[in-house]
Design an enzyme around this catalytic site. Structure first.
Site, short mmCIF file in Angstrom:
data_model
loop_
_atom_site.label_atom_id
_atom_site.label_comp_id
_atom_site.label_asym_id
_atom_site.label_seq_id
_atom_site.Cartn_x
_atom_site.Cartn_y
_atom_site.Cartn_z
N ARG A 147 0.82 -1.25 0.00
CA ARG A 147 0.00 0.00 0.00
C ARG A 147 0.83 1.27 0.00
NH1 ARG A 147 -3.34 -2.89 3.73
NH2 ARG A 147 -4.92 -4.00 2.55
N LYS A 168 3.97 11.16 -11.93
CA LYS A 168 3.11 10.29 -12.74
C LYS A 168 3.83 8.95 -12.86
CE LYS A 168 0.29 13.16 -15.83
NZ LYS A 168 0.00 13.52 -17.25
N GLU A 199 11.23 15.81 -25.57
CA GLU A 199 10.54 16.35 -24.38
C GLU A 199 11.18 17.68 -23.96
OE1 GLU A 199 7.77 14.93 -23.42
OE2 GLU A 199 7.93 12.74 -23.27
N LYS A 223 8.88 22.16 -15.49
CA LYS A 223 7.99 21.08 -15.06
C LYS A 223 7.66 21.23 -13.58
CE LYS A 223 6.65 16.34 -15.33
NZ LYS A 223 6.75 15.05 -15.96
N GLU A 240 -3.14 17.24 -12.49
CA GLU A 240 -3.63 17.55 -13.84
C GLU A 240 -5.11 17.93 -13.88
OE1 GLU A 240 -1.69 15.24 -17.17
OE2 GLU A 240 -3.77 15.01 -17.80
N ARG A 244 -1.48 21.49 -15.81
CA ARG A 244 -0.50 20.41 -16.04
C ARG A 244 -0.72 19.73 -17.39
NH1 ARG A 244 2.08 15.72 -12.13
NH2 ARG A 244 3.31 14.81 -13.81
N ASN A 268 1.33 17.71 -21.78
CA ASN A 268 0.88 16.66 -22.68
C ASN A 268 0.89 17.11 -24.14
OD1 ASN A 268 -1.41 14.11 -22.73
ND2 ASN A 268 0.01 14.24 -21.03
N HIS A 276 1.01 14.63 -27.04
CA HIS A 276 0.84 13.29 -26.50
C HIS A 276 -0.47 12.62 -26.90
CE1 HIS A 276 4.42 14.33 -24.31
NE2 HIS A 276 4.47 13.15 -23.74
N HIS A 307 0.52 9.28 -28.28
CA HIS A 307 0.13 8.03 -27.59
C HIS A 307 -0.71 7.14 -28.50
CE1 HIS A 307 0.74 9.49 -23.12
NE2 HIS A 307 1.88 9.19 -23.73
N HIS A 323 8.86 6.41 -27.28
CA HIS A 323 7.96 7.47 -26.80
C HIS A 323 8.39 8.85 -27.32
CE1 HIS A 323 5.23 9.70 -24.25
NE2 HIS A 323 6.26 10.40 -23.77
N1 LIG Z 1 6.06 9.81 -15.81
C1 LIG Z 1 6.20 10.79 -16.67
O1 LIG Z 1 5.91 11.96 -16.41
C2 LIG Z 1 6.78 10.47 -18.03
C3 LIG Z 1 7.25 11.51 -18.82
C4 LIG Z 1 7.81 11.20 -20.07
C5 LIG Z 1 7.92 9.87 -20.47
N2 LIG Z 1 7.47 8.90 -19.64
C6 LIG Z 1 7.64 7.49 -20.01
O2 LIG Z 1 9.04 7.23 -20.10
C7 LIG Z 1 9.27 6.13 -20.99
C8 LIG Z 1 10.40 6.46 -21.94
O3 LIG Z 1 11.54 6.70 -21.18
P1 LIG Z 1 12.98 6.59 -21.86
O4 LIG Z 1 12.98 7.29 -23.16
O5 LIG Z 1 13.96 6.95 -20.82
O6 LIG Z 1 13.04 5.05 -22.22
P2 LIG Z 1 13.76 3.80 -21.51
O7 LIG Z 1 13.57 3.81 -20.06
O8 LIG Z 1 13.31 2.63 -22.29
O9 LIG Z 1 15.30 4.09 -21.78
C9 LIG Z 1 15.74 4.16 -23.11
C10 LIG Z 1 16.84 3.14 -23.42
O10 LIG Z 1 18.06 3.69 -22.98
C11 LIG Z 1 18.72 2.80 -22.09
N3 LIG Z 1 19.42 3.64 -21.13
C12 LIG Z 1 18.90 4.48 -20.21
N4 LIG Z 1 19.85 5.18 -19.60
C13 LIG Z 1 21.03 4.78 -20.14
C14 LIG Z 1 22.36 5.15 -19.96
N5 LIG Z 1 22.71 6.15 -19.13
N6 LIG Z 1 23.32 4.51 -20.66
C15 LIG Z 1 22.98 3.54 -21.56
N7 LIG Z 1 21.72 3.16 -21.80
C16 LIG Z 1 20.76 3.78 -21.10
C17 LIG Z 1 17.64 1.93 -21.52
O11 LIG Z 1 18.16 0.69 -21.10
C18 LIG Z 1 16.71 1.79 -22.72
O12 LIG Z 1 17.18 0.80 -23.58
C19 LIG Z 1 7.95 5.89 -21.69
O13 LIG Z 1 7.34 4.76 -21.15
C20 LIG Z 1 7.14 7.13 -21.38
O14 LIG Z 1 5.77 6.87 -21.37
C21 LIG Z 1 6.91 9.17 -18.44
O1 LIG Z 2 4.09 14.94 -16.48
C1 LIG Z 2 3.13 15.11 -17.24
O2 LIG Z 2 2.05 15.57 -16.84
C2 LIG Z 2 3.23 14.74 -18.66
O3 LIG Z 2 2.23 14.74 -19.37
C3 LIG Z 2 4.57 14.38 -19.21
C4 LIG Z 2 4.54 13.50 -20.43
O4 LIG Z 2 5.75 13.76 -21.15
C5 LIG Z 2 4.55 12.01 -20.12
O5 LIG Z 2 4.73 11.27 -21.29
C6 LIG Z 2 3.39 11.49 -19.31
O6 LIG Z 2 3.63 10.18 -18.86
C7 LIG Z 2 2.11 11.46 -20.09
O7 LIG Z 2 1.09 11.33 -19.20
P1 LIG Z 2 -0.34 10.75 -19.55
O8 LIG Z 2 -1.15 11.19 -18.39
O9 LIG Z 2 -0.77 11.35 -20.84
O10 LIG Z 2 -0.19 9.27 -19.65
ZN LIG Z 3 6.07 12.25 -22.69
#
Ligand SMILES: NC(=O)c1ccc[n+]([C@@H]2O[C@H](COP(=O)([O-])OP(=O)(O)OC[C@H]3O[C@@H](n4cnc5c(N)ncnc54)[C@H](O)[C@@H]3O)[C@@H](O)[C@H]2O)c1
Ligand SMILES: O=C(O)C(=O)C[C@@H](O)[C@H](O)[C@H](O)COP(=O)(O)O
Ligand SMILES: [Zn+2]
Length: 371
Positions: free
Chosen positions: A123, A145, A187, A229, A239, A243, A247, A250, A254, A268
């Site tokens: 939890r 998020k 981004e 951010k 959001e 916020r 997006n 996106h 998406h 992504h």
């Molecule tokens: N939570 C949020 O607000 C938010 C915001 C933007 C994106 N996202 C999510 O993030 C994800 C994409 O993240 P990403 O682009 O980092 O992808 P990822 O986590 O898949 O990393 C990209 C690749 O780079 C490699 N990698 C990472 N750091 C490295 C390093 N320092 N050296 C060598 N290799 C390395 C990883 O192993 C992977 O193969 C998506 O799922 C997206 O939806 C979330």
């Molecule tokens: O932090 C946020 O808010 C964002 O929208 C950042 C985005 O870059 C990110 O990809 C996020 O995960 C998208 O959110 P979602 O709510 O559309 O799934």
């Molecule tokens: Zn994003």
């Protein structure tokens, strides 16, 4: 060089520490957040693990922490129900307690997955983000998020769960593949496009410095992105309004990702590249934004080597109706109507509710989608 950006969320406030040499000092930074028994589970993927996890473990152990490392397969496929089940089981096998710490050490996939596991494990346990991709440093590690994907769409199962600390060490970007750096750049430029014209102009001039990993350029790019951010998240954590600007690109992006099946073929950041280009072109087509702003925005996205059209993603066409159906699952949808982030110009994004699907469909056909 170290720069700290606070995320002002009251009793859930935390710092984003940005700089060089931070992995070797991680123990010092993390220690104040550990409970008495100082136990951490570091969650990483095989790529990050290979390059960096040993140094992180040594630093944490030097500070007196006991460390277990869980290594997951790299790639978006890991951010799934199966990946979550596997990670949860690993955490249970370690008998991690509620007072222990999860450390998400990787890109956005690891951050989103480990953060979601932290939100629901027993939890809820605390977690720390140590982002290692440019995308994770400028975006996913900040703001709380967390989520997994399902075949029906992106991030559809998740929770808001803020980290206790974010440590963004620019040195680890040295091992990041060039394609991933460009994904992170999508981004970064998003922040300029949505709300900071000066930053956008700086990026136009410095795209190559950022992609060549020039430290000064990275400090500015990561610093400004996180600052924007943090400011937006502090005002609207869940959001309810502003916020949604984060997006930009996106809703289009998406939908394309969902059609492509969340694999290696389209990442992504690349989907966000196409999505932002479409948000600008759609805005221009509706008379909301000058056409020359759309041309300039698209050129700046392209300059990083990112795709900006559907045909660069896949040679076979996307179905317009299939894309619109995915958009219906978007978390910004209200009362069955679509919400988009659209633009009045570069640096002037706004939230458009109740977008009519008819002009949207017509626009997608002009983009090469099939009717
Ligand atoms: N939570 C949020 O607000 C938010 C915001 C933007 C994106 N996202 C999510 O993030 C994800 C994409 O993240 P990403 O682009 O980092 O992808 P990822 O986590 O898949 O990393 C990209 C690749 O780079 C490699 N990698 C990472 N750091 C490295 C390093 N320092 N050296 C060598 N290799 C390395 C990883 O192993 C992977 O193969 C998506 O799922 C997206 O939806 C979330
Ligand atoms: O932090 C946020 O808010 C964002 O929208 C950042 C985005 O870059 C990110 O990809 C996020 O995960 C998208 O959110 P979602 O709510 O559309 O799934
Ligand atoms: Zn994003």
């Amino acid at each position: 060089m170290i720069r700290t950006v606070p995320v002002g969320l009251g009793d859930r406030a935390y710092d984003v520490v940005i700089g060089t040499g931070l992995i070797d000092k991680a123990g010092e930074h993390v220690l104040p957040f550990l409970s008495k028994r100082r136990r951490c589970a570091v969650v990483t993927d095989a790529n990050v693990g290979e390059h960096h996890v040993e140094r992180l473990s040594v630093s944490l152990e030097k500070a007196g922490a006991s460390v277990d490392v869980i290594v997951l397969p790299p790639g978006e496929e890991t951010k799934s129900f199966e990946g979550l089940a596997h990670l949860s089981d690993q955490l249970l096998a370690l008998n991690l307690e509620r007072g222990d710490m999860i450390v998400a050490f990787g890109g956005g996939v690891i951050g989103d997955l480990a953060g979601f596991a932290a939100a629901i494990y027993k939890r809820g346990v605390d977690f720390i983000q140590i982002p290692t991709s440019l995308l994770a440093q400028v975006d996913s590690s900040v703001g709380g998020k967390t989520a997994i994907d399902t075949p029906r769409g992106k991030n559809l199962i998740g929770a808001f769960h803020q980290p206790r600390l974010v440590l963004a060490d620019l040195d680890v970007l040295a091992t990041l593949p060039a394609r991933e750096l460009a994904c992170g750049y999508a981004e970064v430029i998003k922040y300029g496009l949505l709300g900071d014209f000066d930053f956008f102009e700086w990026l136009e001039k410095n795209v190559h410095a950022v992609l060549e990993r020039d430290t000064e350029a990275l400090v500015r790019a990561v610093g400004r992105s996180v600052e924007m951010k943090a400011e937006i998240v502090a005002e609207d954590e869940k959001e309810a309004g502003r916020r949604a600007l984060l997006n930009l690109g996106h809703t289009f992006g998406h939908a394309i990702e969902a059609e492509m099946g969340f694999g290696d073929a389209l990442k992504h950041g690349e989907a966000v590249g196409v999505g932002m280009a479409q948000a600008f072109r759609f805005s221009a087509s509706q008379g909301l934004c000058p056409a020359q702003d759309a041309v300039r925005a698209v050129a700046a996205i392209k300059a990083a080597g990112l795709p900006t059209t559907l045909s660069e993603v896949r040679s076979g066409p996307f179905g317009a109706d299939a894309l619109i159906a995915h958009m219906g699952q978007d978390k910004k949808a209200e009362g069955g109507a679509l919400t988009f982030v659209l633009v009045r110009g570069i640096g002037e994004a706004f939230v458009a509710k109740g977008v009519d699907p008819a002009p949207l469909r017509a626009f997608l056909l002009t983009e090469g989608a099939a009717g």
